[in-house]
Design a protein around this motif. Structure first.
Motif, PDB file in Angstrom:
ATOM      1  N   SER A  52       0.827  -1.204   0.000  1.00  0.00           N
ATOM      2  CA  SER A  52       0.000   0.000   0.000  1.00  0.00           C
ATOM      3  C   SER A  52       0.866   1.260   0.000  1.00  0.00           C
ATOM      4  O   SER A  52       0.609   2.204  -0.758  1.00  0.00           O
ATOM      5  CB  SER A  52      -0.921  -0.005   1.221  1.00  0.00           C
ATOM      6  OG  SER A  52      -1.683   1.168   1.281  1.00  0.00           O
ATOM      7  N   ASP A  60      -0.424   5.697  -7.102  1.00  0.00           N
ATOM      8  CA  ASP A  60      -1.584   4.861  -7.416  1.00  0.00           C
ATOM      9  C   ASP A  60      -2.403   4.689  -6.135  1.00  0.00           C
ATOM     10  O   ASP A  60      -2.299   3.685  -5.436  1.00  0.00           O
ATOM     11  CB  ASP A  60      -1.121   3.516  -7.965  1.00  0.00           C
ATOM     12  CG  ASP A  60      -2.260   2.716  -8.567  1.00  0.00           C
ATOM     13  OD1 ASP A  60      -3.424   3.164  -8.470  1.00  0.00           O
ATOM     14  OD2 ASP A  60      -1.975   1.635  -9.131  1.00  0.00           O
ATOM     15  N   TYR A  62      -5.657   4.380  -5.671  1.00  0.00           N
ATOM     16  CA  TYR A  62      -6.695   3.353  -5.707  1.00  0.00           C
ATOM     17  C   TYR A  62      -6.109   1.991  -5.340  1.00  0.00           C
ATOM     18  O   TYR A  62      -6.663   1.259  -4.521  1.00  0.00           O
ATOM     19  CB  TYR A  62      -7.349   3.304  -7.098  1.00  0.00           C
ATOM     20  CG  TYR A  62      -8.383   2.225  -7.225  1.00  0.00           C
ATOM     21  CD1 TYR A  62      -9.607   2.345  -6.570  1.00  0.00           C
ATOM     22  CD2 TYR A  62      -8.139   1.088  -7.973  1.00  0.00           C
ATOM     23  CE1 TYR A  62     -10.563   1.341  -6.667  1.00  0.00           C
ATOM     24  CE2 TYR A  62      -9.077   0.082  -8.085  1.00  0.00           C
ATOM     25  CZ  TYR A  62     -10.288   0.212  -7.425  1.00  0.00           C
ATOM     26  OH  TYR A  62     -11.223  -0.780  -7.520  1.00  0.00           O
ATOM     27  N   SER A  64      -3.408   1.538  -3.673  1.00  0.00           N
ATOM     28  CA  SER A  64      -2.987   1.634  -2.278  1.00  0.00           C
ATOM     29  C   SER A  64      -4.130   1.266  -1.342  1.00  0.00           C
ATOM     30  O   SER A  64      -3.951   0.483  -0.412  1.00  0.00           O
ATOM     31  CB  SER A  64      -2.499   3.057  -1.974  1.00  0.00           C
ATOM     32  OG  SER A  64      -2.281   3.214  -0.597  1.00  0.00           O
ATOM     33  N   PHE A  65      -5.289   1.811  -1.592  1.00  0.00           N
ATOM     34  CA  PHE A  65      -6.444   1.515  -0.749  1.00  0.00           C
ATOM     35  C   PHE A  65      -6.877   0.061  -0.907  1.00  0.00           C
ATOM     36  O   PHE A  65      -7.336  -0.562   0.047  1.00  0.00           O
ATOM     37  CB  PHE A  65      -7.607   2.460  -1.068  1.00  0.00           C
ATOM     38  CG  PHE A  65      -8.692   2.406  -0.043  1.00  0.00           C
ATOM     39  CD1 PHE A  65      -8.531   3.015   1.197  1.00  0.00           C
ATOM     40  CD2 PHE A  65      -9.872   1.731  -0.289  1.00  0.00           C
ATOM     41  CE1 PHE A  65      -9.524   2.958   2.155  1.00  0.00           C
ATOM     42  CE2 PHE A  65     -10.876   1.671   0.662  1.00  0.00           C
ATOM     43  CZ  PHE A  65     -10.697   2.287   1.883  1.00  0.00           C
ATOM     44  N   ARG A  66      -6.727  -0.490  -2.117  1.00  0.00           N
ATOM     45  CA  ARG A  66      -7.062  -1.900  -2.343  1.00  0.00           C
ATOM     46  C   ARG A  66      -6.141  -2.838  -1.580  1.00  0.00           C
ATOM     47  O   ARG A  66      -6.577  -3.856  -1.052  1.00  0.00           O
ATOM     48  CB  ARG A  66      -6.963  -2.212  -3.836  1.00  0.00           C
ATOM     49  CG  ARG A  66      -8.253  -2.463  -4.504  1.00  0.00           C
ATOM     50  CD  ARG A  66      -8.073  -3.010  -5.901  1.00  0.00           C
ATOM     51  NE  ARG A  66      -6.680  -3.225  -6.246  1.00  0.00           N
ATOM     52  CZ  ARG A  66      -6.113  -2.824  -7.372  1.00  0.00           C
ATOM     53  NH1 ARG A  66      -6.804  -2.183  -8.252  1.00  0.00           N
ATOM     54  NH2 ARG A  66      -4.848  -3.075  -7.617  1.00  0.00           N
ATOM     55  N   TRP A  69      -6.205  -0.476   3.655  1.00  0.00           N
ATOM     56  CA  TRP A  69      -6.849   0.820   3.886  1.00  0.00           C
ATOM     57  C   TRP A  69      -6.025   1.730   4.795  1.00  0.00           C
ATOM     58  O   TRP A  69      -6.209   2.943   4.794  1.00  0.00           O
ATOM     59  CB  TRP A  69      -8.239   0.622   4.500  1.00  0.00           C
ATOM     60  CG  TRP A  69      -8.193   0.025   5.882  1.00  0.00           C
ATOM     61  CD1 TRP A  69      -8.174  -1.301   6.201  1.00  0.00           C
ATOM     62  CD2 TRP A  69      -8.122   0.721   7.109  1.00  0.00           C
ATOM     63  NE1 TRP A  69      -8.095  -1.469   7.552  1.00  0.00           N
ATOM     64  CE2 TRP A  69      -8.063  -0.234   8.144  1.00  0.00           C
ATOM     65  CE3 TRP A  69      -8.087   2.077   7.464  1.00  0.00           C
ATOM     66  CZ2 TRP A  69      -7.978   0.112   9.483  1.00  0.00           C
ATOM     67  CZ3 TRP A  69      -8.013   2.409   8.798  1.00  0.00           C
ATOM     68  CH2 TRP A  69      -7.958   1.442   9.795  1.00  0.00           C
TER      69      TRP A  69
END
Length: 102
Positions: A52, A60, A62, A64-66, A69
């Motif tokens: 992440s 990136d 998105y 990272s959150f995937r 969190w």
């Protein structure tokens, strides 16, 4: 000797860790030190945190959150800790270099 070097260990650790994460490739398979993942469990509360932060360094958010969190807050906490340690070392150096009248 260890006392003199001991004050630098934590800041060197965090800067080195962030440098390695910034230069890592988030898309390639990696070796893990996670004992939970190495025992074969599918889910671990910390797995994906490094990927992440690497995704953040690659802009990136998105991905990272995937991956995890808590990547953005973890990076901010680590950067704040580096700031605190740097400030402490600078202040100690200033106090050491001050002219003291006897």
């Amino acid at each position: 000797m260890v006392g003199k070097l001991g004050k630098y260990v934590e800041i060197v650790f965090w800067v080195l860790a962030l440098t390695l994460l910034a230069t890592a490739n988030p898309h390639e398979h990696h070796f893990t030190l996670c004992p939970i993942a190495n025992l074969g469990f599918e889910w671990c509360p910390g797995c994906g945190l490094g990927r992440s932060i690497t995704a953040i360094f690659n802009a990136d958010f998105y991905a990272s959150f995937r991956h995890h969190w808590f990547g953005v807050p973890a990076l901010l906490i680590i950067l704040y800790r580096i700031y605190q340690l740097s400030k402490q070392l600078i202040n100690k150096q200033r106090n050491y270099l001050k002219y003291k009248e006897i």
